[in-house]
Write an enzyme that holds these catalytic residues in place. Structure first.
Site, mmCIF file in Angstrom:
data_model
loop_
_atom_site.group_PDB
_atom_site.id
_atom_site.type_symbol
_atom_site.label_atom_id
_atom_site.label_comp_id
_atom_site.label_asym_id
_atom_site.label_seq_id
_atom_site.Cartn_x
_atom_site.Cartn_y
_atom_site.Cartn_z
ATOM 1 N N ARG A 1 0.592 -1.134 0.066
ATOM 2 C CA ARG A 1 -0.043 -0.119 -0.235
ATOM 3 C C ARG A 1 0.928 1.283 -0.041
ATOM 4 N NH1 ARG A 1 -4.426 2.939 -0.831
ATOM 5 N NH2 ARG A 1 -4.778 4.688 0.648
ATOM 6 N N HIS B 1 0.624 4.732 1.119
ATOM 7 C CA HIS B 1 -0.692 5.781 1.635
ATOM 8 C C HIS B 1 -0.092 7.015 1.817
ATOM 9 C CE1 HIS B 1 -3.978 6.384 4.264
ATOM 10 N NE2 HIS B 1 -3.241 7.005 5.076
ATOM 11 N N CYS C 1 -2.241 11.854 5.598
ATOM 12 C CA CYS C 1 -3.170 12.680 5.923
ATOM 13 C C CYS C 1 -3.467 12.911 7.366
ATOM 14 C CB CYS C 1 -4.432 11.806 5.270
ATOM 15 S SG CYS C 1 -6.110 12.784 5.511
ATOM 16 N N CYS D 1 -12.865 12.461 4.912
ATOM 17 C CA CYS D 1 -12.218 11.478 3.596
ATOM 18 C C CYS D 1 -12.363 10.069 4.400
ATOM 19 C CB CYS D 1 -10.680 11.928 3.671
ATOM 20 S SG CYS D 1 -9.778 11.733 5.458
ATOM 21 N N CYS E 1 -9.502 8.236 4.424
ATOM 22 C CA CYS E 1 -7.912 8.053 4.489
ATOM 23 C C CYS E 1 -7.429 7.294 5.617
ATOM 24 C CB CYS E 1 -6.976 9.181 4.508
ATOM 25 S SG CYS E 1 -7.289 10.161 2.994
ATOM 26 N N GLU F 1 1.236 15.449 2.091
ATOM 27 C CA GLU F 1 -0.172 15.746 2.743
ATOM 28 C C GLU F 1 -1.039 16.538 1.806
ATOM 29 O OE1 GLU F 1 -2.881 16.427 5.173
ATOM 30 O OE2 GLU F 1 -1.102 15.455 6.241
ATOM 31 N N ASP G 1 -4.456 16.859 -8.536
ATOM 32 C CA ASP G 1 -3.544 15.868 -7.606
ATOM 33 C C ASP G 1 -1.934 16.141 -7.710
ATOM 34 O OD1 ASP G 1 -2.261 13.912 -6.226
ATOM 35 O OD2 ASP G 1 -3.515 12.279 -6.770
ATOM 36 N N ARG H 1 0.513 15.093 -6.050
ATOM 37 C CA ARG H 1 1.484 14.036 -5.570
ATOM 38 C C ARG H 1 2.403 13.572 -6.612
ATOM 39 N NH1 ARG H 1 -2.735 9.898 -2.749
ATOM 40 N NH2 ARG H 1 -3.778 10.591 -4.651
ATOM 41 N N THR I 1 -5.079 -0.475 -3.646
ATOM 42 C CA THR I 1 -5.614 0.950 -4.016
ATOM 43 C C THR I 1 -6.723 0.938 -4.866
ATOM 44 O OG1 THR I 1 -4.606 2.883 -5.283
ATOM 45 C CG2 THR I 1 -4.188 0.799 -6.449
#
Length: 196
Positions: A49, A51, A54, A65, A67, A92, A126, A128, A149
């Site tokens: 995962r 992650h 958050c 959310c 999360c 974050e 997004d 990220r 995911t």
């Protein structure tokens, strides 16, 4: 590769005992974690995962959310297999930062959805960067992964970076009245999967 393995220590959790490995992105001074359970050095695909951090969901139990619920479910699923890897990706709020996430929440309080709020603040849907996660897999010499995911973009980027993603494993958690619009936006505007 601008990522360095810094230190490691044992991390007991309610679900199992992990090895916590700390990494640093040298150009950004950003830290990331890999939580390893069992032997991930074999050729068998590793349940994994990614992650993204958050704080509101993971530590403050926000219902806005999914999360925090996903984090707990991922720990549980990895521990049920007695082998796996959880990368705690320190970007974050889809990498807009905590204070901008609070600003985005304020816009959502006024009726914007999570995507619209990011755009109103001048950010992409997004922000990220999952290449750092691909580099963590490479440093840990992970041969193949089964990725926990609902986000098809993670799979696409990891494959582009040379990571052998052999399976997508759904990570389905219960919704609540506070996050139903958020989950709907993730599905309809971000292409996330919400079926097993």
């Amino acid at each position: 590769m601008n990522l360095k393995r810094i230190s490691e220590a044992k991390l007991p959790t309610p679900w199992g005992d992990f090895l916590m490995i700390g990494f640093k992105e040298l150009d950004k001074e950003q830290d990331h974690l890999a939580l390893v359970l069992g032997d991930i050095s074999t050729d068998a695909p590793v349940l994994s995962r990614i992650h993204s951090e958050c704080l509101t969901g993971d530590a403050l139990f926000s219902l806005r959310c999914d999360c925090g619920f996903q984090l707990k479910a991922a720990f549980k699923q990895i521990c049920e297999e007695k082998r796996g890897l959880l990368i705690y990706h320190r970007q974050e709020g889809r990498n807009i930062g905590l204070l901008n996430k609070i600003r985005a929440y304020a816009l959502q309080d006024q009726g914007a959805d999570t995507v619209e709020a990011n755009h109103q603040l001048g950010f992409a849907t997004d922000e990220r960067d999952f290449t750092v996660c691909a580099n963590i897999y490479k440093i840990l010499d992970v041969k193949a992964i089964r990725l926990l995911t609902n986000n098809p973009e993670k799979i696409k980027i990891l494959k582009k970076e040379g990571i052998n993603v052999v399976q997508r494993v759904s990570l389905i958690v219960e919704s609540n009245p506070n996050n139903q619009d958020y989950l709907s936006t993730k599905k309809n505007k971000m292409g996330h999967f919400f079926k097993k």
